[in-house]
Enzyme design. Structure first.
Site, mmCIF file in Angstrom:
data_model
loop_
_atom_site.group_PDB
_atom_site.id
_atom_site.type_symbol
_atom_site.label_atom_id
_atom_site.label_comp_id
_atom_site.label_asym_id
_atom_site.label_seq_id
_atom_site.Cartn_x
_atom_site.Cartn_y
_atom_site.Cartn_z
ATOM 1 N N ILE A 136 0.863 -1.195 0.000
ATOM 2 C CA ILE A 136 0.000 0.000 0.000
ATOM 3 C C ILE A 136 0.897 1.242 0.000
ATOM 4 C CG2 ILE A 136 -1.788 1.271 1.236
ATOM 5 C CD1 ILE A 136 -2.561 -1.316 2.665
ATOM 6 N N LYS A 205 5.340 0.459 12.664
ATOM 7 C CA LYS A 205 4.748 1.081 11.463
ATOM 8 C C LYS A 205 3.977 2.357 11.815
ATOM 9 C CE LYS A 205 4.443 -3.458 9.253
ATOM 10 N NZ LYS A 205 3.628 -4.666 9.136
ATOM 11 N N GLY A 302 4.255 -10.001 1.729
ATOM 12 C CA GLY A 302 4.350 -10.889 0.578
ATOM 13 C C GLY A 302 5.399 -10.414 -0.401
HETATM 14 N N1 HSE Z 1 4.768 -9.577 9.764
HETATM 15 C C1 HSE Z 1 4.077 -8.519 9.095
HETATM 16 C C2 HSE Z 1 2.582 -8.795 9.083
HETATM 17 C C3 HSE Z 1 4.503 -8.308 7.681
HETATM 18 O O1 HSE Z 1 2.129 -9.839 9.549
HETATM 19 O O2 HSE Z 1 1.863 -7.943 8.596
HETATM 20 C C4 HSE Z 1 5.773 -7.546 7.554
HETATM 21 O O3 HSE Z 1 5.665 -6.279 8.112
#
Ligand code: HSE
Length: 440
Positions: A136, A205, A302
């Site tokens: 995104i 994040k 992914g």
């Molecule tokens: N481990 C993270 C998730 C993905 O499950 O969204 C990588 O930031």
């Protein structure tokens, strides 16, 4: 013009995806960037695996410093992860005058201030679209697309593993441990899923989004971090009966006293789009004063979705690396000499609404005591749900669950009231408290 040369540190899932997508779409990418972009050198401890991905024509080494030392390389992609060697290598790449692309949210959330300052001093770019919500383009949206706005708040489902677990718990009525094992068996959750399930990954994040939205320093150490490990299937069911779904949200909000920065399970009204983001998908809602509420949805992890973000950064750098550093988009959206000193608020100062579940003795006057105590504390009740004792504890049960939704309350006020409620003899077990976000 000869292609810009890129060195890749770590060719696992995202690195392989980056290599493949760059090769597959090279013509279109070149037409957009104005110049070819080629990964010409890869460093990975597993050189055999790396060679199997990149084939002939790409130099594969097991020493990342050989990539940084190569004068032909303009951009270094760091996909090693973690705070350790990755920090050292990123700082060395910057010192060597390389632009850096990274997907490493942990590194930037914890050491961002040092890394961005080093990049600014050296006149190079550090791009990190892939660090938040995978494919995104939320960093681009916050930093550029929404640049006219005074951003008010952001709320996001920014961890796919936990969203998958919560979706399964709700759909199948299963408990956390059972679903976690299933998620690991299916390969959604890591063998060590601690950062995901404890909310740390989401906190990394939201910390980055918060800094970009409000022009503050990156301050992961001030974030409130709470995961989903203690969430009971029962609360997911009761929330559903009250018209809510439980999601692990990363929230950051501008309020009169400062900035809220928090990750925790939250009740979200079932009618909101965010409440309907299921499985491993991610979504971020951003509210700006001019644009209103906007929503960004897609795959947060992914191989190729994350590669999509990495390559977008490569294209940006290819377009801008010859521009005067002062004319580039600032790393954290605001110019480094115009940062805000707004403080991250302690949780006691956060104002939100709450879901409370109390196991109480099923006897006359209990509800009056509980609501009376909340009224005395100035906490306004939005809804009350009381279950049949038989339904909760089996036939002849003398205990029942009372669920209360509150209106907005300062968390410090709620904490004091909860301590008093917990001390009532009729309250028979630790009170469950979840936060609620109306997102209106
Ligand atoms: N481990 C993270 C998730 C993905 O499950 O969204 C990588 O930031």
């Amino acid at each position: 013009m000869k292609p810009i040369q890129v060195g890749l540190l770590g060719i696992g899932t995202v690195g392989s995806g980056t290599f493949k997508v760059l090769a597959r779409n090279q013509e279109e990418i070149k037409r957009r960037a104005g110049r070819g972009i080629e990964i010409t050198m890869v460093a990975d401890l597993d050189t055999a695996r790396a060679k199997a991905v990149v084939g002939e024509g790409v130099q594969v080494v097991n020493d990342a410093r050989a990539v940084i030392a190569n004068p032909e390389i303009d951009i270094v992609i760091e996909l090693i992860g973690g705070y350790g060697i990755a920090r050292q290598l990123v700082l060395e790449a910057i010192a060597a005058g390389k632009h850096v692309v990274t997907a490493n949210k942990a590194l930037l959330a914890v050491h961002g201030t040092e890394i961005f300052a080093a990049a600014h001093a050296r006149g190079v770019m550090v791009a990190f679209e892939a660090a938040v919500a995978g494919g995104i383009p939320i960093i681009k949206a916050l930093r550029e697309g929404l640049t006219a706005n005074s951003i008010q708040w952001i709320a996001g489902i920014i961890n796919g593993t936990t969203n998958f677990i919560l979706s399964e718990m709700r759909d199948k009525g299963l408990d956390f441990e059972t679903v976690l094992k299933e998620a690991q068996r299916l390969g959604y959750a890591e063998a060590d899923p601690t950062f995901d399930i404890e909310g740390v990954d989401a906190a990394h994040k939201v910390t980055l989004m918060s800094a970009i939205a409000f022009g503050t320093a990156v301050q992961f150490d001030k974030a409130h971090v709470e995961g989903i490990t203690k969430l009971a299937a029962q609360d997911i069911k009761y929330a559903e009966q009250l018209g809510y779904r439980i999601k692990l949200l990363g929230v950051t909000k501008r309020v009169a006293k400062g900035i809220e920065l928090r990750v925790h399970p939250s009740l979200v009204p079932a009618k909101r789009l965010l409440a309907n983001v299921e499985g491993a998908m991610n979504a971020v809602v951003v509210n700006g004063d001019a644009v209103g509420t906007t929503l960004y949805y897609g795959k947060g992890a992914g191989s190729e979705p994350t590669a999509s973000a990495v390559i977008a950064d490569l294209v940006d750098i290819t377009r801008l690396h010859t521009a005067d550093a002062a004319h580039r988009v600032p790393h954290l959206a605001f110019h480094p000499d115009a940062m805000s000193d707004l403080q991250i608020l302690p949780m006691s100062e956060v104002v939100t609404s709450y879901y409370l579940r109390m196991r109480v003795a099923d006897e006359a006057g209990v509800l009056a005591k509980v609501t009376g105590l909340l009224a005395t504390a100035g906490i306004s009740i939005d809804a009350v749900l009381q279950r049949e004792a038989d339904e909760v504890g089996g036939e002849g049960s003398t205990q029942t669950d009372v669920i209360i939704l509150t209106h907005d309350t300062r968390e410090g006020t709620l904490d004091d009231a909860l301590a008093q409620l917990q001390a009532l003899p009729s309250v028979l077990a630790p009170i469950i408290r979840l936060r609620k976000e109306e997102l209106s």
